[in-house]
Scaffold this motif. Sequence first.
Motif, mmCIF file in Angstrom:
data_model
loop_
_atom_site.group_PDB
_atom_site.id
_atom_site.type_symbol
_atom_site.label_atom_id
_atom_site.label_comp_id
_atom_site.label_asym_id
_atom_site.label_seq_id
_atom_site.Cartn_x
_atom_site.Cartn_y
_atom_site.Cartn_z
ATOM 1 N N ASP A 60 42.826 41.582 53.589
ATOM 2 C CA ASP A 60 42.329 42.805 52.947
ATOM 3 C C ASP A 60 43.388 43.446 52.057
ATOM 4 N N ALA A 61 44.631 43.408 52.505
ATOM 5 C CA ALA A 61 45.714 43.979 51.694
ATOM 6 C C ALA A 61 45.918 43.164 50.420
ATOM 7 N N ALA A 62 45.787 41.855 50.504
ATOM 8 C CA ALA A 62 45.928 41.003 49.319
ATOM 9 C C ALA A 62 44.833 41.312 48.305
ATOM 10 N N ILE A 63 43.614 41.456 48.798
ATOM 11 C CA ILE A 63 42.495 41.776 47.916
ATOM 12 C C ILE A 63 42.708 43.125 47.257
ATOM 13 N N SER A 64 43.051 44.116 48.047
ATOM 14 C CA SER A 64 43.264 45.474 47.520
ATOM 15 C C SER A 64 44.381 45.510 46.493
ATOM 16 N N LEU A 65 45.454 44.808 46.773
ATOM 17 C CA LEU A 65 46.590 44.775 45.854
ATOM 18 C C LEU A 65 46.163 44.259 44.485
ATOM 19 N N VAL A 66 45.433 43.171 44.459
ATOM 20 C CA VAL A 66 44.981 42.601 43.186
ATOM 21 C C VAL A 66 44.004 43.546 42.502
ATOM 22 N N GLU A 67 43.030 44.030 43.238
ATOM 23 C CA GLU A 67 42.008 44.882 42.622
ATOM 24 C C GLU A 67 42.610 46.174 42.050
ATOM 25 N N GLN A 68 43.550 46.755 42.754
ATOM 26 C CA GLN A 68 44.150 48.015 42.305
ATOM 27 C C GLN A 68 45.083 47.838 41.114
ATOM 28 N N ASN A 69 45.582 46.631 40.920
ATOM 29 C CA ASN A 69 46.566 46.395 39.859
ATOM 30 C C ASN A 69 46.093 45.464 38.758
ATOM 31 N N LEU A 70 44.828 45.071 38.791
ATOM 32 C CA LEU A 70 44.338 44.063 37.855
ATOM 33 C C LEU A 70 44.544 44.471 36.399
ATOM 34 N N ALA A 71 44.307 45.722 36.076
ATOM 35 C CA ALA A 71 44.444 46.178 34.688
ATOM 36 C C ALA A 71 45.884 46.058 34.182
ATOM 37 N N ALA A 72 46.839 46.112 35.096
ATOM 38 C CA ALA A 72 48.246 46.044 34.707
ATOM 39 C C ALA A 72 48.767 44.609 34.613
ATOM 40 N N ILE A 73 47.959 43.658 35.064
ATOM 41 C CA ILE A 73 48.377 42.252 35.054
ATOM 42 C C ILE A 73 48.086 41.656 33.685
ATOM 43 N N ASP A 74 49.026 40.893 33.181
ATOM 44 C CA ASP A 74 48.866 40.203 31.897
ATOM 45 C C ASP A 74 47.541 39.442 31.881
ATOM 46 N N PRO A 75 46.732 39.664 30.853
ATOM 47 C CA PRO A 75 45.434 38.983 30.788
ATOM 48 C C PRO A 75 45.523 37.460 30.914
ATOM 49 N N ASP A 76 46.642 36.893 30.512
ATOM 50 C CA ASP A 76 46.805 35.439 30.598
ATOM 51 C C ASP A 76 46.870 34.930 32.037
ATOM 52 N N VAL A 77 47.192 35.808 32.984
ATOM 53 C CA VAL A 77 47.284 35.376 34.387
ATOM 54 C C VAL A 77 46.323 36.139 35.298
ATOM 55 N N GLN A 78 45.391 36.876 34.714
ATOM 56 C CA GLN A 78 44.420 37.598 35.542
ATOM 57 C C GLN A 78 43.564 36.641 36.376
ATOM 58 N N VAL A 79 43.246 35.480 35.839
ATOM 59 C CA VAL A 79 42.463 34.507 36.613
ATOM 60 C C VAL A 79 43.229 34.114 37.877
ATOM 61 N N GLN A 113 43.729 34.653 43.814
ATOM 62 C CA GLN A 113 44.408 35.040 45.058
ATOM 63 C C GLN A 113 43.500 35.945 45.890
ATOM 64 N N ALA A 114 42.877 36.917 45.228
ATOM 65 C CA ALA A 114 41.975 37.816 45.942
ATOM 66 C C ALA A 114 40.750 37.064 46.453
ATOM 67 N N PHE A 115 40.206 36.187 45.623
ATOM 68 C CA PHE A 115 39.039 35.395 46.020
ATOM 69 C C PHE A 115 39.366 34.535 47.242
ATOM 70 N N TYR A 116 40.480 33.825 47.199
ATOM 71 C CA TYR A 116 40.862 32.976 48.337
ATOM 72 C C TYR A 116 41.067 33.819 49.595
ATOM 73 N N ALA A 144 33.235 35.144 34.704
ATOM 74 C CA ALA A 144 33.272 35.745 33.368
ATOM 75 C C ALA A 144 34.512 35.313 32.597
ATOM 76 N N LEU A 145 35.582 35.011 33.316
ATOM 77 C CA LEU A 145 36.844 34.612 32.683
ATOM 78 C C LEU A 145 36.993 33.100 32.577
#
Length: 77
Positions: A18-37, A42-45, A65-66
Amino acid sequence: MSQIIKEAAALRSQGNFDAAISLVEQNLAAIDPDVQVVALLQAFYAAVEAKNTPKAKELAQKLVALEPQLPSIQQYL
């Protein structure tokens, strides 16, 4: 690679899904679009490993979508 992705992977390896999922979801906008997938994977797994099918399906929708041909998400679409 993004520090967020590394942290999410570490949380997954500790079983803190749950913490891994939350971390990604809360920071997705700040992650370089080239590595958002990679970040979303990571969150999906983490959702799959936690047997959280609704969250896995939600994340699979974001991933398709990506990157529509990702094999690992197909059964959750």
